[in-house]
Design a protein around this motif. Structure first.
Motif, PDB file in Angstrom:
ATOM      1  N   ASP A  36      33.442 -12.022  17.781  1.00 40.10           N
ATOM      2  CA  ASP A  36      33.880 -12.154  19.169  1.00 40.10           C
ATOM      3  C   ASP A  36      35.338 -12.555  19.301  1.00 40.10           C
ATOM      4  O   ASP A  36      35.904 -12.465  20.379  1.00 40.10           O
ATOM      5  CB  ASP A  36      33.022 -13.191  19.891  1.00 40.10           C
ATOM      6  CG  ASP A  36      31.567 -12.785  19.884  1.00 40.10           C
ATOM      7  OD1 ASP A  36      31.299 -11.575  19.748  1.00 40.10           O
ATOM      8  OD2 ASP A  36      30.705 -13.671  19.985  1.00 40.10           O
ATOM      9  N   ASP A  52      37.772 -11.053  18.351  1.00 35.38           N
ATOM     10  CA  ASP A  52      38.655  -9.908  18.527  1.00 35.38           C
ATOM     11  C   ASP A  52      38.684  -9.464  19.987  1.00 35.38           C
ATOM     12  O   ASP A  52      37.670  -9.379  20.649  1.00 35.38           O
ATOM     13  CB  ASP A  52      38.186  -8.741  17.659  1.00 35.38           C
ATOM     14  CG  ASP A  52      39.281  -7.728  17.504  1.00 35.38           C
ATOM     15  OD1 ASP A  52      40.263  -8.051  16.818  1.00 35.38           O
ATOM     16  OD2 ASP A  52      39.175  -6.647  18.088  1.00 35.38           O
ATOM     17  N   ASP A  53      39.879  -9.189  20.469  1.00 32.02           N
ATOM     18  CA  ASP A  53      40.015  -8.803  21.874  1.00 32.02           C
ATOM     19  C   ASP A  53      40.440  -7.339  22.012  1.00 32.02           C
ATOM     20  O   ASP A  53      40.929  -6.935  23.072  1.00 32.02           O
ATOM     21  CB  ASP A  53      41.022  -9.708  22.575  1.00 32.02           C
ATOM     22  CG  ASP A  53      42.359  -9.733  21.844  1.00 32.02           C
ATOM     23  OD1 ASP A  53      42.535  -8.918  20.911  1.00 32.02           O
ATOM     24  OD2 ASP A  53      43.224 -10.539  22.202  1.00 32.02           O
ATOM     25  N   ASN A  54      40.287  -6.580  20.920  1.00 30.20           N
ATOM     26  CA  ASN A  54      40.624  -5.157  20.976  1.00 30.20           C
ATOM     27  C   ASN A  54      42.099  -4.866  21.163  1.00 30.20           C
ATOM     28  O   ASN A  54      42.464  -3.732  21.441  1.00 30.20           O
ATOM     29  CB  ASN A  54      39.836  -4.444  22.076  1.00 30.20           C
ATOM     30  CG  ASN A  54      38.542  -3.882  21.533  1.00 30.20           C
ATOM     31  OD1 ASN A  54      38.556  -3.228  20.490  1.00 30.20           O
ATOM     32  ND2 ASN A  54      37.444  -4.151  22.195  1.00 30.20           N
ATOM     33  N   GLN A  55      42.944  -5.873  21.045  1.00 34.12           N
ATOM     34  CA  GLN A  55      44.388  -5.638  21.140  1.00 34.12           C
ATOM     35  C   GLN A  55      44.923  -5.312  19.746  1.00 34.12           C
ATOM     36  O   GLN A  55      44.579  -6.001  18.790  1.00 34.12           O
ATOM     37  CB  GLN A  55      45.108  -6.888  21.669  1.00 34.12           C
ATOM     38  CG  GLN A  55      44.735  -7.269  23.088  1.00 34.12           C
ATOM     39  CD  GLN A  55      45.148  -6.208  24.074  1.00 34.12           C
ATOM     40  OE1 GLN A  55      46.256  -5.697  24.006  1.00 34.12           O
ATOM     41  NE2 GLN A  55      44.246  -5.842  24.965  1.00 34.12           N
ATOM     42  N   SER A  88      43.790   5.655  16.727  1.00 37.51           N
ATOM     43  CA  SER A  88      42.802   5.204  17.717  1.00 37.51           C
ATOM     44  C   SER A  88      41.395   5.482  17.231  1.00 37.51           C
ATOM     45  O   SER A  88      41.135   6.501  16.587  1.00 37.51           O
ATOM     46  CB  SER A  88      43.045   5.962  19.024  1.00 37.51           C
ATOM     47  OG  SER A  88      41.888   5.898  19.832  1.00 37.51           O
ATOM     48  N   SER A  90      43.134  -2.428  12.887  1.00 38.41           N
ATOM     49  CA  SER A  90      41.850  -3.044  12.539  1.00 38.41           C
ATOM     50  C   SER A  90      41.619  -4.331  13.327  1.00 38.41           C
ATOM     51  O   SER A  90      42.568  -5.030  13.679  1.00 38.41           O
ATOM     52  CB  SER A  90      41.801  -3.325  11.035  1.00 38.41           C
ATOM     53  OG  SER A  90      42.862  -4.177  10.672  1.00 38.41           O
ATOM     54  N   PRO A  91      40.348  -4.655  13.601  1.00 39.62           N
ATOM     55  CA  PRO A  91      40.041  -5.892  14.316  1.00 39.62           C
ATOM     56  C   PRO A  91      40.384  -7.121  13.478  1.00 39.62           C
ATOM     57  O   PRO A  91      40.406  -7.060  12.249  1.00 39.62           O
ATOM     58  CB  PRO A  91      38.532  -5.803  14.555  1.00 39.62           C
ATOM     59  CG  PRO A  91      38.020  -4.748  13.649  1.00 39.62           C
ATOM     60  CD  PRO A  91      39.151  -3.848  13.303  1.00 39.62           C
ATOM     61  N   THR A 142      31.219   3.485  18.518  1.00 38.29           N
ATOM     62  CA  THR A 142      32.120   2.334  18.578  1.00 38.29           C
ATOM     63  C   THR A 142      32.904   2.193  17.278  1.00 38.29           C
ATOM     64  O   THR A 142      32.504   2.725  16.228  1.00 38.29           O
ATOM     65  CB  THR A 142      31.342   1.019  18.784  1.00 38.29           C
ATOM     66  OG1 THR A 142      30.563   0.756  17.598  1.00 38.29           O
ATOM     67  CG2 THR A 142      30.418   1.121  20.003  1.00 38.29           C
ATOM     68  N   ARG A 143      33.995   1.458  17.366  1.00 37.70           N
ATOM     69  CA  ARG A 143      34.781   1.155  16.172  1.00 37.70           C
ATOM     70  C   ARG A 143      33.900   0.453  15.142  1.00 37.70           C
ATOM     71  O   ARG A 143      33.962   0.752  13.944  1.00 37.70           O
ATOM     72  CB  ARG A 143      35.946   0.245  16.590  1.00 37.70           C
ATOM     73  CG  ARG A 143      36.822  -0.199  15.458  1.00 37.70           C
ATOM     74  CD  ARG A 143      37.908  -1.123  15.959  1.00 37.70           C
ATOM     75  NE  ARG A 143      37.338  -2.339  16.522  1.00 37.70           N
ATOM     76  CZ  ARG A 143      38.060  -3.283  17.123  1.00 37.70           C
ATOM     77  NH1 ARG A 143      39.352  -3.133  17.276  1.00 37.70           N
ATOM     78  NH2 ARG A 143      37.472  -4.370  17.594  1.00 37.70           N
ATOM     79  N   GLU A 144      33.063  -0.479  15.594  1.00 38.97           N
ATOM     80  CA  GLU A 144      32.191  -1.211  14.673  1.00 38.97           C
ATOM     81  C   GLU A 144      31.202  -0.262  13.986  1.00 38.97           C
ATOM     82  O   GLU A 144      30.864  -0.453  12.816  1.00 38.97           O
ATOM     83  CB  GLU A 144      31.451  -2.326  15.411  1.00 38.97           C
ATOM     84  CG  GLU A 144      32.268  -3.600  15.609  1.00 38.97           C
ATOM     85  CD  GLU A 144      33.456  -3.429  16.564  1.00 38.97           C
ATOM     86  OE1 GLU A 144      33.471  -2.463  17.351  1.00 38.97           O
ATOM     87  OE2 GLU A 144      34.384  -4.256  16.515  1.00 38.97           O
TER      88      GLU A 144
END
Lengths: 90, 96, 196
Positions: free
Chosen positions: A19, A21-24, C44, C118-119, C186-188
């Motif tokens: 959680d 991570d804010d996708n930025q 992306s 990447s996250p 999703t990315r995940e």
């Protein structure tokens, strides 16, 4: 060389926090500038990707563990520029 | 650079030596026996490139699969790691 | 974005470094802007989602993708990029009995062009250290609870290959178009910390 970055299988880092991570892509403008600087310096042949990774791994362990991801990049870029004589002290 | 030394299905053991420079052989699989999944083509050796050597060796990289039970003493999953040829040697008959 | 004292200090340090390199003629501001804009425009997770949706609707593409992903994604106008040569792409498919998940334990290798930046958790010490050892526990932390009979394959991308997971097509999506299917991915799911 076994250094601090080599964490596969180590215990003690706690659970993963998906959680956070804010996708930025970047969390501050300076992170984006460090990313771009690193790319530009590699393209110019100032250093290669493996030298960059090596520099990140040479950050003293306590500093490596305390630093954020792009702080490590900044420390490594500064280290390489100093070593290659492109960044005098000061 | 010659022909690829290993083929899919070969049993290989990773080196235990910890070189005095950058390498891409993670500690958690050193000295372990795994099975070659596939060769992945030839790539410059990071150990050489990180030291900015004038002539970087180019070697075949292999996807090598390890069993969690071998690595950690427990677990049913597999871990596949991409490894340069000089990180590997053929595993002996007794290595299963 | 909020900036506390420490990040203000580090921002000033980065600015100073950039100015010195620009003054020395090593880089230019325009060059840095171009690098950033290109990266943000191209990299992306929508790219990865398009690949997955195509593989779900086109069996031939799926086979080509699993056989030689670099060639297959060219059909969609995509490529992986790389420093000295194009990185190798390996797509690994989930099945009813096998679930794949990606990590880079040594740093943060990741198919940037297909998944975007990447996250934070992917780069975290917690994820890097644990997913090779206790993947079932880590996936549960993402809310993904796999049945015991599903085997887990972890891929530690330590060299010049980048991995992407091909999730299973969710049931009940037979009527959806390729675009709608891409919207489900999703990315995940592409990393393997989610089912889709």
């Amino acid at each position: 060389m076994s250094r601090v970055h080599d964490v596969g299988g180590q215990t003690g880092f706690g659970p993963v926090s998906p959680d956070l991570d804010d996708n930025q892509p970047f969390h501050a403008d300076w992170e984006a500038r460090v990313f771009a600087l690193n790319t530009a310096l590699r393209r110019r042949g100032v250093f290669n990707l493996d030298e960059m990774r090596d520099a990140i791994e040479r950050i003293p362990p306590e500093q490596y563990l305390a630093a954020s991801y792009y702080e490590r990049w900044l420390l490594a870029v500064e280290m390489l520029l100093r070593e290659k004589g492109l960044l005098a002290d000061g | 650079m010659g022909e690829a030394r290993f083929v899919a299905g070969d049993k290989v053991r990773t080196h235990t030596v910890d070189p005095p420079h950058h390498t891409r052989l993670p500690r958690y699989i050193r000295g372990q026996v795994g099975e070659v999944v596939e060769p992945e083509g030839a790539w410059p050796l990071p150990d050489d490139r990180a030291r900015d050597l004038p002539e970087s060796r180019v070697e075949t990289v292999y996807a090598v699969r390890f069993a969690a039970r071998d690595l950690w003493g427990e677990g049913t999953h597999s871990v596949t790691v991409d490894l340069w040829e000089s990180y590997l040697e053929p595993a002996g008959e007794d290595d299963t | 974005m909020s900036e506390d004292h420490a990040s203000t200090a580090i921002a000033a340090r980065v600015r100073r470094l950039e100015e010195r390199l620009v003054d020395a003629g090593v880089v230019s501001d325009a060059e840095l802007d171009t690098i950033l804009n290109r990266f943000l425009a191209k990299a992306s997770p929508l790219n990865g989602a398009r690949i997955v949706a195509r593989a779900w609707v086109d069996e031939g593409f799926r086979e080509r993708l699993l056989d030689d992903a670099n060639s297959a994604i060219k059909e969609l106008g995509l490529s992986l990029g790389g420093d000295h040569a194009e990185l190798r792409l390996r797509v690994v498919a989930n099945t009813q009995t096998l679930h794949n998940v990606i990590v880079c334990t040594l740093c943060s290798c990741y198919p940037l062009q297909l998944l975007g930046p990447s996250p934070s958790w992917y780069k975290s010490l917690a994820y890097r250290s644990r997913v090779v050892r206790v993947p079932r526990d880590v996936l549960a932390e993402f809310g993904l609870h796999l049945p015991d009979d599903v085997e887990i394959a972890v891929w530690d991308s330590s060299a010049e290959s980048r991995y992407m997971v091909l999730p299973m097509r969710p049931p009940g999506t037979e009527d959806k178009s390729e675009d709608e299917l891409a919207g489900l991915v999703t990315r995940e799911g592409l990393i393997g910390t989610a089912a889709v």
